[in-house]
Write an enzyme that holds these catalytic residues in place. Structure first.
Site, mmCIF file in Angstrom:
data_model
loop_
_atom_site.group_PDB
_atom_site.id
_atom_site.type_symbol
_atom_site.label_atom_id
_atom_site.label_comp_id
_atom_site.label_asym_id
_atom_site.label_seq_id
_atom_site.Cartn_x
_atom_site.Cartn_y
_atom_site.Cartn_z
ATOM 1 N N CYS A 1 -2.671 1.311 6.736
ATOM 2 C CA CYS A 1 -2.674 0.588 8.006
ATOM 3 C C CYS A 1 -3.163 1.509 9.108
ATOM 4 C CB CYS A 1 -1.294 0.052 8.324
ATOM 5 S SG CYS A 1 -0.137 1.336 8.696
ATOM 6 N N ASN B 1 0.782 -1.236 0.000
ATOM 7 C CA ASN B 1 0.000 0.000 0.000
ATOM 8 C C ASN B 1 0.822 1.299 0.000
ATOM 9 O OD1 ASN B 1 0.784 -0.382 2.604
ATOM 10 N ND2 ASN B 1 -1.247 -0.112 3.519
ATOM 11 N N GLU C 1 6.238 -3.944 11.475
ATOM 12 C CA GLU C 1 5.076 -3.045 11.514
ATOM 13 C C GLU C 1 3.946 -3.829 10.892
ATOM 14 O OE1 GLU C 1 7.147 1.272 10.694
ATOM 15 O OE2 GLU C 1 6.167 0.225 9.077
#
Ligand SMILES: NC(=O)C1=CN([C@@H]2O[C@H](COP(=O)(O)OP(=O)(O)OC[C@H]3O[C@@H](n4cnc5c(N)ncnc54)[C@H](OP(=O)(O)O)[C@@H]3O)[C@@H](O)[C@H]2O)C=CC1
Ligand SMILES: O=C(O)[C@H](O)COP(=O)(O)O
Length: 452
Positions: free
Chosen positions: A227, A113, A193
């Site tokens: 996210c 993304n 992450e």
């Protein structure tokens, strides 16, 4: 003899290393920005990111690379000096100096993304700290050997990379894949992450226009695929009707279509993503959720949708679909927020700063934004996470610890502390490793043998 000379040269160069790499990084940053248009076009075509957001991602990435270069030279140049008698029972007979040394080879795996931003957020800190780097899937512009690029499906080449004995650190951003990697990788430092289930708690006294604007920005930008997207709204029952009405009015204004036309909502990244979202929406429908808009899908394009009266027993949807859970107490909101294992970010909207702080403390998420939507940027801000979102910190170095004994007036360098890098097959020692690191950086010429 040549080896020794080169090692001496390495020592001479040590003081220049960070500055020299910083220069390379500044050049890379300038290249990124200079070529922002064609790179952004790739993002538009490959991940359907709206054109303006794609350009923003490239510019922001260039800025981040420069920032890492500037901060890196300062932070990495700092060490610590400890005295022996600061711990009970000791006299000042020893001193300890610490400095930072490279880990070795860093494996960087970014997600789909933010393919540029989340790649450079791994590349730049690793490189400035003197490491070399293997990136899956893209990389360019550094001396040969300093960065390598290996492309292929994660499911096919992932295990080979993450379990490779030459890898000294893994820096990963993505979903549950990271949990699997952490189990396989063994004794290498991990920087993970992972996904976030970012909750937005809205109290009775909140400025509802501000909340609605932030829900739209936080929940629907890049079709909710960040996210840090708002993934669930937890609104006090007394203001929920009014808030839903305001959000609906804004949802109606979102444009839906191709990324080239800068539409707000663009196709989600894969057909399986779209199918997954549809599955969640249908489940919510069966369980009695209120649909504020008609559910509409064309291929991977899913129209923005607000689902009201969601209950915790529904498999709550996200991406261009945003669930609203109505709550009666703050504790209920905190409970729903903390029921998730993905504590990346969250937000609280209220005019009462005391309440905001207390609620932020109780929310088990790495970062809480007060009266503002979750966001990672600006990219130099800390990005803390909890639970399955795991630890995040992009700085990549070992602490090199040197103890100095003062003995009869002399300074003796007695040990070099821990080095977490794995020696390679040739059993490189630390100095060889540094030498090779410099070679890889192109800072010293390759060794040539004059012995024969
Ligand atoms: N916390 C954060 O900072 C962020 C988290 N995310 C999270 O990322 C997810 C979306 O990204 P997505 O790309 O779909 O995430 P994935 O976890 O599916 O993939 C992330 C990366 O891992 C690779 N990969 C897949 N399988 C393996 C394997 N076995 N070994 C090593 N690497 C592997 C993928 O390659 P391939 O594509 O080839 O499969 C991809 O490059 C969401 O959950 C989102 O919340 C996203 C942005 C930031
Ligand atoms: O992690 C992500 O998805 C992106 O880094 C989000 O960055 P942003 O919140 O600053 O858009």
């Amino acid at each position: 003899m040549d080896q020794r000379m080169n090692k001496e040269k390495v020592k001479d160069l040590a003081s220049q290393l960070y500055a020299a790499i910083a220069e390379l990084l500044h050049k890379a940053a300038a290249l990124l920005k200079e070529h922002k248009a064609p790179i952004a076009e790739c993002l538009v075509k490959e991940i359907a990111k709206p054109a303006k957001d794609s350009v923003t991602e490239i510019v922001r990435s260039g800025d981040l690379v420069s920032y890492c270069a500037e901060e890196g030279v300062r932070i990495l140049g700092e060490g610590k000096f400890l005295v022996f008698d600061s711990f009970p029972g000791n006299e000042r007979t020893k001193y300890c100096l610490t400095s930072k040394i490279p880990l070795g080879v860093v494996l960087a795996i970014p997600p789909f993304n933010y393919p540029v931003n989340l790649a450079v957020s791994k590349i730049a800190p690793a490189i400035i700290a003197g490491n070399s780097l293997v990136l899956k899937p893209n990389s360019a512009g550094f001396p040969k050997g300093l960065t390598s690029c290996i492309t292929g499906k994660g499911s096919e080449i992932g295990d080979f990379l993450t379990m490779h004995p030459g890898v000294n650190c893994i820096s990963f951003t993505g979903g549950d894949t990271g949990v699997a990697i952490s189990k396989k990788a063994g004794m290498v430092p991990l920087q993970m992450e992972l996904g976030g289930k970012d909750a937005c708690i809205v109290l009775e006294d909140a400025d509802l226009d501000l909340v609605a604007a932030n829900i739209i920005k936080g929940g629907f930008s890049y079709s909710g695929q960040r996210c840090t997207a708002v993934k669930v709204v937890l609104a006090m029952e007394s203001i929920a009707d009014s808030l839903v009405e305001k959000v609906n009015a804004k949802v109606a204004k979102l444009t839906v279509g191709p990324p080239e036309e800068n539409c707000d909502i663009t196709p989600v990244v894969t057909e399986s993503s779209a199918n997954f979202i549809e599955g969640l929406v249908m489940h919510a429908k069966k369980k009695g959720a209120t649909f504020c808009q008609e559910y509409k899908r064309d291929g991977n394009l899913i129209w923005p949708l607000l689902l009201d009266n969601i209950r915790p027993d529904m498999r709550i949807a996200w991406e261009p679909v945003l669930p609203v859970i109505r709550i009666n107490t703050v504790e209920e909101g905190i409970h729903h927020c903390n029921a998730s294992n993905f504590g990346l970010q969250g937000c609280v909207f209220t005019r009462d700063s005391n309440k905001a702080i207390l609620i932020s403390d109780a929310m088990e998420s790495g970062t809480i934004q007060i009266n503002s939507a979750p966001a990672r940027g600006p990219d130099h801000f800390p990005f803390q996470v909890t639970y399955n979102s795991l630890e995040t910190c992009q700085a990549i170095f070992n602490l090199c610890c040197v103890w100095i004994s003062r003995f009869e007036g002399q300074w003796n360098w007695i040990t070099r502390g821990h080095q977490q890098h794995k020696p390679d097959d040739q059993g490189e020692d630390h100095c060889d490793q540094l030498a090779n690191s410099f070679l890889r950086h192109g800072l010293i010429p390759p060794l040539t043998s004059t012995a024969e």
